[in-house]
Structure formats: C-alpha cells, structure tokens
Motif scaffolding. Structure first.
Motif, short mmCIF file in Angstrom:
data_model
loop_
_atom_site.label_atom_id
_atom_site.label_comp_id
_atom_site.label_asym_id
_atom_site.label_seq_id
_atom_site.Cartn_x
_atom_site.Cartn_y
_atom_site.Cartn_z
N HIS A 1 -9.63 66.19 -28.20
CA HIS A 1 -10.04 67.18 -29.20
C HIS A 1 -9.25 66.99 -30.50
CE1 HIS A 1 -11.14 70.93 -31.10
NE2 HIS A 1 -9.86 71.22 -31.24
N HIS B 1 -9.48 75.02 -29.13
CA HIS B 1 -8.57 75.20 -30.26
C HIS B 1 -7.32 75.98 -29.83
CE1 HIS B 1 -11.40 73.60 -33.04
NE2 HIS B 1 -12.24 74.61 -32.98
N CYS C 1 -10.10 67.17 -34.60
CA CYS C 1 -9.91 68.50 -35.19
C CYS C 1 -8.67 68.54 -36.09
CB CYS C 1 -9.81 69.57 -34.10
SG CYS C 1 -9.69 71.24 -34.76
N HIS D 1 -7.00 77.80 -39.58
CA HIS D 1 -7.82 77.75 -38.39
C HIS D 1 -8.32 79.15 -38.06
CE1 HIS D 1 -8.98 76.68 -34.43
NE2 HIS D 1 -8.79 75.43 -34.76
N CYS E 1 -6.42 71.70 -35.70
CA CYS E 1 -5.52 71.67 -34.55
C CYS E 1 -4.36 70.70 -34.79
CB CYS E 1 -6.28 71.29 -33.28
SG CYS E 1 -7.10 72.69 -32.50
ZN ZN Z 1 -9.27 72.42 -32.79
#
Ligand code: ZN
Lengths: 249, 225
Positions: free
Chosen positions: A31, A9, A35, B15, A38
C-alpha cells in the motif's frame, strides 16, 4: 481507491512501530508504494519513534565497538539501490495505462496476498522469513509498475479470464495479473512463459486470481504466454496456450 | 530497508484519517526545541549526514565516528525491547554492522540518519523478540508477558527512566490509553493485536489511540520530516 482503503491507511502507526504481523506488514508495504499520504505519515511516525529511541539511549558495552569495527573489515558494503526518478503512485500508473477497474483493484490489493494465505500453516520462523521475501518481491512489483517505461497489455484467456501484463525493459521484469481465472483442474497448474525469439522460457506460476512477478528477463521478450501444465510445471509448454500476449517492442 | 521512500518532499494534503489529530497548519510547535542526537548531544543531524557520505565510500574513520554518535541510541532501544543484555549486545552489534553494510542505501530525503538507524535497530530488536517467542511457543510466551508484568514494568520504566525530559513531558501529555498503546508497542515490542489483548481494548480503538498518540508526540516534540 478500494473499499478497504481507510482501514489500510490506518495502519501507518503500527507499521512505523513495527507492530504489524508479517502478513499485514507485507500488505501495508504494498500500500505504501501507492500512497503518498501514508508515506508521509510513516516518515513522521518513524521520526517520532526515533525520539523515543534516543530518550532511552545508554552507553553500549565497551567491547562492542572494537568488535564492530573488526567485523566490518570483512563486511562488503551494498551498492546504492537504483531508484526511478520518483516513485509513481500505483493509482497513477494504472489510470495512465487505463487498466480496467477490476484489475486495478487486483493489482493494488491482491498483489500482496498472492500466496500469503498458503503460508498460514508454515512454521512461524519460516513465515517471517518468507514475509521478508514477499516484501522484496513486492518491492520488485512496485518497481515494475512505477518504472518510467512501464507498458501494459491486456488480454482475455481462452477460459475467459482477464489478464494484464505490465513490463519494463528498464527493470527487466514483468508483472502478470489475472482476474476470473478458474481454479486449475486437479493435478494441473497454470504456468507462465516468456517468449524469447520463439523459445518459450518458464516464467513461474499463478495459482488463481492475483498478481505475480514473472521469473526471468522481461527485456527483449516478445510475448507472455499462459498454459495449463501438469502439477510442478514443465520445462517447455506441453499444451496449447490459453493465452499469448504480445509485448510491444 | 523495505519501505518505499517518500517521494518528493512537498508535504501532501493531510490524510483524511489524520484530520482529527492533524497538526495545525502554519503554527509554531509549542515545544519545538533542539534535541540531542544519540546521547552525546553534540552530533548534529547535518554532521551525521555528512559522515554517512563518507561511510558510504568505505571510510572506516567516519564509521568510527558514526558509531560513537549512534551506538548509545541503538543499544538503548535494543535493550529496551530485548531486555536481556547479552542478547541485546549481539543484536545491537548486528545493527551497527548493518549500518555500515547499508550505508549507500540511506536516503536523506527519506528521513534523518538517526531515524534511519533507529528504524533498523527497532526492527531487528523486534525480530529477535518475536523469533525467540516463536521458538518458545508463542502462546506461552504471550502468557508470560501478560498484562500486569508487561504493562506495569513498561509504564514504570517510561515514567522513571527516560533520559529525555522532553520525551517524558510529551508522554505525560498523552491520554493513558494513547501512552500505553505507543509504549507497549514500541518499547514492549508487542504487535498491536497483542497490545489490544494486553489492555483488553478493541483492536480499532488501539489502532486509533496509537495513531493519535504518535501525532500528539510528534507535535509536542516538534518533529518535522
Ligand atoms: Zn494510505
């Protein structure tokens, strides 16, 4: 989520600044497909970087416009890329299809690295070129995994390896994953096959554990097979299949 | 472009890794103000998006207008990274042609036209610098770009030559290390490993500073996506 998740991340910033090495870049691109957080970070950071770019704007050389306009007369425009309605997060796909955890981790993390290690010794330029190709393959892999009609079959090869196939007729591609596949005997290689009406068509190779995008049309294939072949592969299977996984129609 | 596009627009929960520098929810951005696109200052993002739709259909006149709006930014960032003017012109021209070629691949929901174009331009510039480096032996080139040169030159340019008041002010709001991490990577074209070497700072620290720096810049400039 795998163990390296937090590390991975953290690469959104260097990714958005084009500050990753080719291998890391390919890994992170894989990824990103999975995600959402992200993707949002990267979108934000790229928009921020765009301001940095705009702040150093300067008049382009005068003749550049003329040359550019003349050049585009001979440049064909690409068609729009066909997208699934919405990219389904990889984890979601895997959960829905109840892929075993080991395979899930393998798909999510190892996918990007199938083959990358072997590139370490290649020429740098080739490396970048191939990293780009690998990204395209990763795009294709995530495209299959995210396809609305993706279907998954699990199998166990004669040598004990756990395998899965995710196939999409819509994408006309299939992805093969193996876990616990022993190294092939010297001079041998694992070859994959797609069964079309009883004819086994070569569909590429898999070195050991990992994930590969199968070559060839997956739509309409009845099964995916795995055999051990002499190094370099064979035009048709020369040994009894270690594995034959029927694909549901 | 190789990046999978963002999915639906609803902003996901922040996040975990972003939590430390996360932007405050529902608070106005302190320096949120309209910004010019490119250097012309009067092509608004909405106009660019409309232009893109025409370009996508092969409209050369629209492309000419798009060129006028984007070429200064494209050329500017390419020169910043590549340095050599002749090479930069070559790269910038390739980028502009690529915008034409890839027009149909532009997806408004993934970001503004300016962001799309600058992403393509920066990537190409960096590719040029790095392949040139590979050819000339990366180790040596790395040594030549060493420390003082890269560092002083870039920071000096950033301090004195930035066209945009806002960006300059926002960059000043970063810590020294954040600013260097962001500018050495973006303007200097260094990988974050090279940034870490150049600044003699551990890799994880650089990663964090780069991220925090971008978050601060984003918030300071009121960037929304
Ligand atoms: Zn991520």
């Amino acid at each position: 989520m795998n163990q390296h998740a937090s590390d991975v991340h953290g690469l959104a910033a260097p990714y958005a600044l084009d500050a990753l090495d080719p291998a890391e870049r390919a890994q992170y691109a894989a990824h990103l497909a999975a995600c959402e957080a992200c993707r949002q970070d990267v979108a934000d950071f790229r928009a921020t970087a765009a301001r940095l770019a705009a702040s150093v704007a300067q008049a382009a050389p005068e003749l550049m416009k003329e040359r550019t306009l003349a050049a585009v007369d001979h440049v064909r425009q690409l068609p729009p890329r066909v997208h699934a309605a919405a990219p389904v997060p990889l984890r979601g796909v895997l959960r829905r299809k109840a892929l075993p955890m080991a395979l899930a981790a393998s798909l999510a993390a190892a996918a990007s690295f199938a083959g990358l290690a072997a590139w370490q010794h290649q020429e740098k330029q080739q490396l970048e070129q191939r990293a780009r190709q690998s990204e395209q393959r990763l795009d294709a892999v995530s495209g299959v995994l995210a396809a609305p009609d993706a279907r998954t079959v699990h199998g166990r090869a004669g040598n004990g390896a756990l395998t899965s196939v995710v196939a999409s007729d819509l994408r006309n591609r299939a992805v093969f994953t193996a876990t616990g596949l022993p190294a092939p005997p010297a001079g041998r290689t694992y070859q994959l096959w797609l069964d079309h009406d009883g004819t086994m068509r070569p569909a590429g190779f898999i070195r050991q554990d990992g994930t590969v995008l199968l070559d060839g049309d997956a739509a309409g294939a009845a099964a995916v097979g795995l055999t051990l072949e002499p190094a370099g592969g064979s035009p048709q299977p020369t040994t009894a299949p270690l594995l034959l996984m029927a694909l549901p129609a | 472009m190789d990046t999978p596009p963002p999915g639906g627009r609803p902003r996901p929960p922040l996040h975990p890794a972003a939590a430390a520098g996360a932007r405050p929810v529902n608070q106005p951005h302190p320096m949120n103000q309209p910004h010019p696109t490119g250097s012309s200052g009067h092509t608004r993002p909405a106009d660019l998006a409309a232009l893109m739709q025409q370009v996508e259909r092969g409209d050369k006149q629209a492309f000419s207008a798009l060129y006028d709006a984007l070429a200064p930014m494209v050329f500017g960032i390419v020169v910043k990274v590549v340095r050599d003017r002749a090479q930069s012109e070559e790269v910038a021209q390739e980028v502009m042609i690529d915008l034409w070629r890839q027009a149909a691949r532009y997806r408004p929901e993934a970001g503004s036209v300016t962001t799309w174009a600058s992403t393509i331009a920066h990537r190409r510039a960096v590719d040029r610098v790095r392949s040139a480096q590979a050819a000339a032996d990366r180790e040596q080139a790395q040594a030549a770009r060493e420390h003082h040169t890269a560092f002083d030159e870039v920071s000096e340019e950033v301090e004195t030559r930035l066209a945009s008041e806002q960006v300059r002010r926002c960059l000043r709001g970063l810590t020294e290390l954040q600013r260097q991490a962001v500018t050495l990577a973006y303007y200097g074209g260094l990988t974050y490993r090279e940034v870490a070497q150049t600044l003699r700072t551990p890799l994880p620290t650089i990663k964090t500073r780069m991220r925090d720096g971008l978050i601060r810049l984003r918030d300071c400039m009121g960037v929304t996506t």
